[in-house]
Design a protein around this motif. Sequence first.
Motif, mmCIF file in Angstrom:
data_model
loop_
_atom_site.group_PDB
_atom_site.id
_atom_site.type_symbol
_atom_site.label_atom_id
_atom_site.label_comp_id
_atom_site.label_asym_id
_atom_site.label_seq_id
_atom_site.Cartn_x
_atom_site.Cartn_y
_atom_site.Cartn_z
ATOM 1 N N ALA A 137 -1.272 13.000 -7.495
ATOM 2 C CA ALA A 137 -2.578 12.425 -7.784
ATOM 3 C C ALA A 137 -3.082 11.592 -6.617
ATOM 4 O O ALA A 137 -2.330 10.876 -5.969
ATOM 5 N N ASP A 138 -4.386 11.688 -6.361
ATOM 6 C CA ASP A 138 -4.966 10.985 -5.227
ATOM 7 C C ASP A 138 -4.869 9.473 -5.374
ATOM 8 O O ASP A 138 -4.782 8.742 -4.393
ATOM 9 N N GLU A 139 -4.879 8.999 -6.639
ATOM 10 C CA GLU A 139 -4.879 7.550 -6.833
ATOM 11 C C GLU A 139 -3.511 6.931 -6.596
ATOM 12 O O GLU A 139 -3.386 5.702 -6.549
ATOM 13 N N LEU A 140 -2.460 7.735 -6.451
ATOM 14 C CA LEU A 140 -1.125 7.207 -6.216
ATOM 15 C C LEU A 140 -0.930 6.919 -4.739
ATOM 16 O O LEU A 140 -0.310 7.687 -4.003
ATOM 17 N N THR A 141 -1.465 5.792 -4.327
ATOM 18 C CA THR A 141 -1.358 5.382 -2.930
ATOM 19 C C THR A 141 -0.917 3.929 -2.860
ATOM 20 O O THR A 141 -1.448 3.075 -3.575
ATOM 21 N N LEU A 142 0.060 3.663 -2.023
ATOM 22 C CA LEU A 142 0.536 2.299 -1.804
ATOM 23 C C LEU A 142 0.291 1.941 -0.352
ATOM 24 O O LEU A 142 0.650 2.694 0.551
ATOM 25 N N ARG A 143 -0.331 0.784 -0.133
ATOM 26 C CA ARG A 143 -0.624 0.330 1.223
ATOM 27 C C ARG A 143 0.581 -0.382 1.824
ATOM 28 O O ARG A 143 1.308 -1.104 1.154
ATOM 29 N N ALA A 144 0.807 -0.132 3.096
ATOM 30 C CA ALA A 144 1.885 -0.782 3.845
ATOM 31 C C ALA A 144 1.344 -1.226 5.197
ATOM 32 O O ALA A 144 0.225 -0.873 5.577
ATOM 33 N N LEU A 182 6.127 -10.611 1.263
ATOM 34 C CA LEU A 182 6.217 -9.229 1.739
ATOM 35 C C LEU A 182 7.635 -8.699 1.541
ATOM 36 O O LEU A 182 8.600 -9.458 1.553
ATOM 37 N N VAL A 183 7.734 -7.388 1.369
ATOM 38 C CA VAL A 183 9.042 -6.744 1.239
ATOM 39 C C VAL A 183 9.209 -5.785 2.410
ATOM 40 O O VAL A 183 8.385 -4.896 2.616
ATOM 41 N N PRO A 184 10.274 -5.944 3.213
ATOM 42 C CA PRO A 184 10.514 -5.020 4.320
ATOM 43 C C PRO A 184 11.020 -3.673 3.819
ATOM 44 O O PRO A 184 11.660 -3.592 2.764
ATOM 45 N N GLY A 185 10.719 -2.631 4.570
ATOM 46 C CA GLY A 185 11.175 -1.309 4.188
ATOM 47 C C GLY A 185 11.192 -0.369 5.372
ATOM 48 O O GLY A 185 10.777 -0.742 6.486
ATOM 49 N N VAL A 186 11.695 0.829 5.145
ATOM 50 C CA VAL A 186 11.715 1.863 6.182
ATOM 51 C C VAL A 186 11.236 3.172 5.583
ATOM 52 O O VAL A 186 11.401 3.431 4.388
ATOM 53 N N VAL A 187 10.646 4.007 6.441
ATOM 54 C CA VAL A 187 10.225 5.348 6.049
ATOM 55 C C VAL A 187 11.041 6.332 6.881
ATOM 56 O O VAL A 187 11.081 6.232 8.110
ATOM 57 N N VAL A 202 8.265 -0.786 7.973
ATOM 58 C CA VAL A 202 7.015 -1.227 7.347
ATOM 59 C C VAL A 202 7.278 -2.433 6.447
ATOM 60 O O VAL A 202 8.433 -2.802 6.191
ATOM 61 N N THR A 203 6.201 -3.020 5.964
ATOM 62 C CA THR A 203 6.273 -4.028 4.904
ATOM 63 C C THR A 203 5.229 -3.678 3.853
ATOM 64 O O THR A 203 4.216 -3.042 4.150
ATOM 65 N N VAL A 204 5.497 -4.084 2.612
ATOM 66 C CA VAL A 204 4.519 -3.919 1.537
ATOM 67 C C VAL A 204 4.383 -5.245 0.808
ATOM 68 O O VAL A 204 5.298 -6.071 0.817
ATOM 69 N N ASN A 205 3.247 -5.439 0.184
ATOM 70 C CA ASN A 205 3.029 -6.643 -0.600
ATOM 71 C C ASN A 205 3.966 -6.633 -1.804
ATOM 72 O O ASN A 205 4.020 -5.660 -2.557
ATOM 73 N N ALA A 206 4.733 -7.707 -1.983
ATOM 74 C CA ALA A 206 5.759 -7.750 -3.032
ATOM 75 C C ALA A 206 5.165 -7.574 -4.422
ATOM 76 O O ALA A 206 5.695 -6.815 -5.245
ATOM 77 N N ARG A 207 4.070 -8.247 -4.695
ATOM 78 C CA ARG A 207 3.475 -8.164 -6.036
ATOM 79 C C ARG A 207 2.905 -6.777 -6.302
ATOM 80 O O ARG A 207 3.107 -6.203 -7.366
ATOM 81 N N ASP A 208 2.198 -6.221 -5.309
ATOM 82 C CA ASP A 208 1.627 -4.886 -5.465
ATOM 83 C C ASP A 208 2.727 -3.845 -5.669
ATOM 84 O O ASP A 208 2.608 -2.951 -6.506
#
Length: 219
Positions: free
Chosen positions: A2-9, A27-32, A43-49
């Motif tokens: 689905a197009d709406e399934l997008t998470l910003r990093a 922020l939460v650190p991560g890797v792709v 990358v990092t993502v917003n923890a709450r989001d």
Amino acid sequence: MADELTLRAEPRTVFGKKVGRLRREGLVPGVVYGPVIKDTIAVTVNARDFGRFYNRIGHSTVFSLAWGDESQPVLIREVQIDPVRGNHLHIDFFAPNMRVKLRQTVAVVIHNHHADAQGMLSQPVTEIEVEALPADLPSQIDIDISALLEIGDQFKVSDVVTPSGVEIITDPEETIASLIAEALDEPEEEEEEAAEGDEEAGEDGAEATEGAESEEKSE
């Protein structure tokens, strides 16, 4: 997908022990990484989001991870969680080849447990392994257990109906849910019997002591 399934990093340039500062900033650190990624991307993502997003889609749904001008279909492969605070510490985003089938564990969610069913409901299996193209992976497997009415009734992996293109890898003979007899309070009874035994032993000991004292006095 689905197009709406997008998470910003956001691209990440902080590593090692310094990532603690990122967490304090929410922020939460991560890797792709994955077969379609040449070099691992930090990358990092917003923890709450991320928390809200993860609770909604789980770890078997393909979605778009977008950072800068980049966007990549990914799965959440692993999430490290602080055992004390429960907050997310690190995320592994897996970028699959969308044309190649992969194996993934999927959560099993039971529905329609009959209120008048006998015994107690047991669910020893909460996830099953499936194989499918990434875009066909279900976010969860829903099963209807309304037919379980008597003790001994079971719902096995072989009873699961999967969406088209999804193959189950888990042993078909494994039991997902069943009705079992309710446990008796045997430990409590054993404890009471043990306590009574201790009391009797104490009384016998006391009587023996009193008898010995009487004999000594008479001597």
